[in-house]
Design a protein around this motif. Structure first.
Motif, short mmCIF file in Angstrom:
data_model
loop_
_atom_site.label_atom_id
_atom_site.label_comp_id
_atom_site.label_asym_id
_atom_site.label_seq_id
_atom_site.Cartn_x
_atom_site.Cartn_y
_atom_site.Cartn_z
N GLY A 1 -0.85 -0.17 1.65
CA GLY A 1 0.23 -0.23 3.07
C GLY A 1 0.48 -0.91 3.73
O GLY A 1 2.29 -0.18 3.85
N VAL B 1 0.26 3.95 0.78
CA VAL B 1 1.28 3.87 0.37
C VAL B 1 1.97 5.58 1.52
O VAL B 1 3.07 5.06 2.76
N ALA B 2 1.36 6.54 1.93
CA ALA B 2 1.73 7.59 1.70
C ALA B 2 1.90 6.88 3.92
O ALA B 2 2.66 7.63 4.90
N ARG C 1 9.25 5.25 1.23
CA ARG C 1 8.52 5.52 0.86
C ARG C 1 9.33 4.94 -0.61
O ARG C 1 9.66 4.18 -0.89
N LYS D 1 -1.16 12.58 -2.62
CA LYS D 1 -0.07 12.32 -1.47
C LYS D 1 0.47 10.99 -2.15
O LYS D 1 1.68 11.05 -1.09
N LEU D 2 1.13 10.31 -3.30
CA LEU D 2 1.76 9.41 -3.44
C LEU D 2 3.15 10.29 -3.49
O LEU D 2 3.88 10.11 -3.08
N THR E 1 -3.51 5.28 -2.47
CA THR E 1 -2.14 6.35 -2.38
C THR E 1 -1.91 7.09 -0.93
O THR E 1 -0.64 6.32 -1.06
N SER F 1 2.35 4.27 4.84
CA SER F 1 3.39 3.78 5.74
C SER F 1 4.11 3.30 6.21
O SER F 1 4.47 2.13 6.49
N ALA G 1 4.34 10.44 0.73
CA ALA G 1 5.06 9.73 0.62
C ALA G 1 7.22 10.07 0.14
O ALA G 1 7.68 9.06 0.61
#
Length: 467
Positions: free
Chosen positions: A101, A179-180, A185, A214-215, A176, A182, A219
């Motif tokens: 993240g 990333v969401a 995108r 969630k990716l 995953t 963070s 995200a």
């Protein structure tokens, strides 16, 4: 979140594996005067103390009260955010984020997109797919970083020089959500397939699926590449992304073993060094992603012929005394084991299954054994007795040999005896290695050593890092 936003905050690190060490280094380089607290075990505490960082304090117990004392906790991927201590701390206002993240936060552009990023996830085949993606990007003349869950933490390649053209990033279900969270995108997100896995970390199958997705669901990648043959993925609606499908007749797909782009035949995939039909199918995902980014994928398809397979993934190590030894140590689900068996259909197989018990249901696997069983099936590890009990009536009905042991050395001795100098010993455990081994790599190395092969020669990952 960017590393600069940690300044003046109460920050802790949780976990001191490779990801934790990478997080410490990245934060210290950009925030040299920021006090940090590390939560880890006693052995790791001694290693951390050897760094001589005067602003790093180390604690052994990561309870809810101590975690709640920090505004931000940078957590290693293997530590579940669903533990009671983490849930309590999060409710009290502590923000948990992973190194992945932080990396995405550092690389977000003005539009929120982390440019030139290809993110790959899925239950099965994601490492081979990510590596194949990097291979084809490099064949297209792109300087590419291969990193992430495949064996190189993102924070170890925070700012490589010279800067790469593209990033091929493998993400586990543990990452995953990072990333969401963070705020960045992904440029392109690829989801290959969804089967139940890591239920001990996620708590339930439903949460595993939710976290994996969630990716693409949270995200909001600029482009989402999805498998039309997976029912869960085929049902998704992603209004914030440009969705591209593979394994669909109007795009890249397989007909039997032949690769097609729409109605155009491209090549026979059987000679490709891609272990298992599922990985040849995932070539379609890679070509779809390249095409979505404006790269001419058609001439690149043939470059898959020069791909080097990854270790511990349906890896044929060689033949000793008439027995072929196949290392599929990374197999951690019964679905992956079934795919491995399918690769050796028609061969005389001694299959080794079992390991850490995280409550995965093996009943579908047992049903397949009624008509697609190996000659010998050997159970081992913590969940070995549970698998053995499930398979015992099936073995009687289907007529295959079922043997129960505790350890991998015992399993290999039993396999040698069962095959009598002819056939395939297939390590495809369908379960994690924890308990008896540190990770699947250690399990694969031990398997290689016991079979008479050099463990160092089988563990190197081709193309990792920037090339």
């Amino acid at each position: 979140m960017r590393i600069s936003q940690l300044e003046g905050r109460r920050v802790a690190l949780w976990g001191w594996g490779r990801e934790g060490r990478a997080a410490h280094h990245a934060v210290r380089v950009r925030q040299p005067s920021l006090p940090l607290t590390l939560f880890c075990n006693e052995q790791e505490a001694a290693d951390a103390a050897a760094l001589g960082d005067p602003l790093l304090s180390v604690e052994i117990e990561a309870g809810a009260e101590r975690l709640s004392a920090f505004e931000i906790v940078i957590k290693s991927p293997g530590i579940s955010p669903y533990t009671p201590a983490a849930v309590t701390a999060a409710a009290a206002g502590t923000r948990f984020i992973g190194g992945t993240g932080l990396w995405f936060g550092e690389h977000a552009g003005d539009d929120g997109v982390a440019p030139h990023t290809f993110c790959v996830t899925g239950t099965k085949g994601k490492s081979t797919t990510t590596s194949l993606l990097a291979h084809l990007l490099r064949a297209a003349g792109k300087r590419t970083v291969l990193a992430g869950n495949i064996g190189l933490p993102m924070l170890e390649v925070l700012d490589p020089r010279p800067a790469p053209d593209e990033w091929a990033i493998e993400l586990s279900s543990y990452q995953t959500g990072d990333v969401a969270d963070s705020g960045a995108r992904p440029d392109v997100a690829i989801v290959l397939n969804l089967f139940p896995e890591h239920l001990d970390w996620h708590g339930s199958e439903a949460r595993y699926i939710e976290d994996k997705l969630k990716l693409v669901m949270d995200a909001h990648p600029r482009i989402a590449v999805l498998n039309a043959a997976d029912p869960r993925l085929a049902a998704l609606a992603l209004p914030h992304s440009d969705v591209r499908w593979f394994n669909r007749d109007d795009g890249w797909h397989l007909r039997e073993d032949d690769l097609y782009r729409g109605n155009v035949f491209v090549m026979d995939t059987r000679p490709l060094p891609l272990p298992g039909r599922h990985n040849r199918s995932n070539l379609c995902a890679v070509l779809t992603a390249l095409e979505a980014r404006g790269i001419d994928a058609l001439p690149l398809a043939a470059q898959a012929q020069s791909f080097r397979p990854l270790p511990n993934r349906l890896q044929t190590m060689g033949t000793r005394d008439g027995i072929t030894w196949v290392n599929d140590s990374i197999s951690t689900t019964p679905h992956a084991t079934l795919a491995a068996l399918d690769c050796f259909a028609g061969r005389r197989i001694a299959l080794l299954v079992g390991g850490h018990d995280r409550g995965v249901d093996w009943s579908d696997f047992a049903a397949h054994m009624r008509h697609d069983a190996p000659a010998t099936l050997i159970t081992m590890g913590a969940n070995g007795p549970r698998i053995h009990a499930l398979l015992a009536p099936v073995a009687q009905e289907a007529g295959f040999t079922l043997i129960g042991v505790e350890t991998l050395p015992e399993a290999m001795t039993a396999a040698r005896g069962a095959l009598g100098g002819e056939g395939v010993v297939l390590l495809s455990p369908g379960a994690p290695s924890f308990g008896q081994y540190k990770d699947y790599v250690a399990r694969g190395r031990h398997f290689a050593e016991l079979a008479g092969f050099d463990p160092d020669a089988i563990t190197a990952i081709p193309g990792l890092g920037l090339a």
